[in-house]
Motif scaffolding. Structure first.
Motif, PDB file in Angstrom:
ATOM      1  N   UNK A  19     -27.144   3.758 -29.701  1.00 12.73           N
ATOM      2  CA  UNK A  19     -27.143   4.370 -31.036  1.00 12.73           C
ATOM      3  C   UNK A  19     -27.866   3.477 -32.048  1.00 12.73           C
ATOM      4  N   UNK A  20     -27.604   2.188 -31.984  1.00 18.74           N
ATOM      5  CA  UNK A  20     -28.246   1.252 -32.905  1.00 18.74           C
ATOM      6  C   UNK A  20     -29.747   1.144 -32.631  1.00 18.74           C
ATOM      7  N   UNK A  21     -30.115   1.161 -31.359  1.00 19.26           N
ATOM      8  CA  UNK A  21     -31.542   1.110 -31.023  1.00 19.26           C
ATOM      9  C   UNK A  21     -32.264   2.349 -31.531  1.00 19.26           C
ATOM     10  N   UNK A  22     -31.647   3.510 -31.342  1.00 23.00           N
ATOM     11  CA  UNK A  22     -32.255   4.740 -31.837  1.00 23.00           C
ATOM     12  C   UNK A  22     -32.391   4.710 -33.355  1.00 23.00           C
ATOM     13  N   UNK A  23     -31.365   4.232 -34.037  1.00 25.97           N
ATOM     14  CA  UNK A  23     -31.409   4.143 -35.498  1.00 25.97           C
ATOM     15  C   UNK A  23     -32.507   3.184 -35.955  1.00 25.97           C
ATOM     16  N   UNK A  24     -32.672   2.093 -35.237  1.00 27.92           N
ATOM     17  CA  UNK A  24     -33.727   1.132 -35.565  1.00 27.92           C
ATOM     18  C   UNK A  24     -35.096   1.795 -35.491  1.00 27.92           C
ATOM     19  N   UNK A  25     -35.324   2.547 -34.420  1.00 25.12           N
ATOM     20  CA  UNK A  25     -36.608   3.224 -34.241  1.00 25.12           C
ATOM     21  C   UNK A  25     -36.806   4.286 -35.318  1.00 25.12           C
ATOM     22  N   UNK A  26     -35.788   5.117 -35.521  1.00 26.63           N
ATOM     23  CA  UNK A  26     -35.889   6.197 -36.508  1.00 26.63           C
ATOM     24  C   UNK A  26     -36.128   5.639 -37.908  1.00 26.63           C
ATOM     25  N   UNK A  27     -35.405   4.601 -38.283  1.00 25.21           N
ATOM     26  CA  UNK A  27     -35.569   3.990 -39.603  1.00 25.21           C
ATOM     27  C   UNK A  27     -36.968   3.409 -39.782  1.00 25.21           C
ATOM     28  N   UNK A  28     -37.459   2.739 -38.748  1.00 22.20           N
ATOM     29  CA  UNK A  28     -38.785   2.131 -38.839  1.00 22.20           C
ATOM     30  C   UNK A  28     -39.859   3.197 -39.022  1.00 22.20           C
TER      31      UNK A  28
END
Length: 72
Positions: A19-28
């Motif tokens: 979940x955190x990895x996906x959020x990192x990608x989406x935010x970037x």
């Protein structure tokens, strides 16, 4: 000063779950800040290294389509 950017990025995400990895990608991507590009590159490198040949071909095809659409 010897700064290993790849190592620093990997260290920053070492404990992240999916979940955190996906959020990192989406935010970037959403923020669109160029300073995020090296981090996305490191993440893509990890994905590429963990992918089989079919997955790599699928990614290259998706990338080609995205490049074409971005340049229309």
């Amino acid at each position: 000063m010897d700064l290993n950017l790849r190592r620093a990025i990997l260290s920053n995400i070492a404990e992240n779950d999916q979940e955190q990895l996906e959020a990192t990608i989406a935010d970037a991507i959403q923020d669109g800040e160029e300073k995020m590009l090296p981090g996305l590159g490191v993440l893509f490198e990890l994905i590429w290294q963990q992918s089989d040949e079919q997955d790599k071909q699928d990614m290259v095809e998706s990338l080609e389509q995205g490049v074409k659409q971005a340049n229309q």
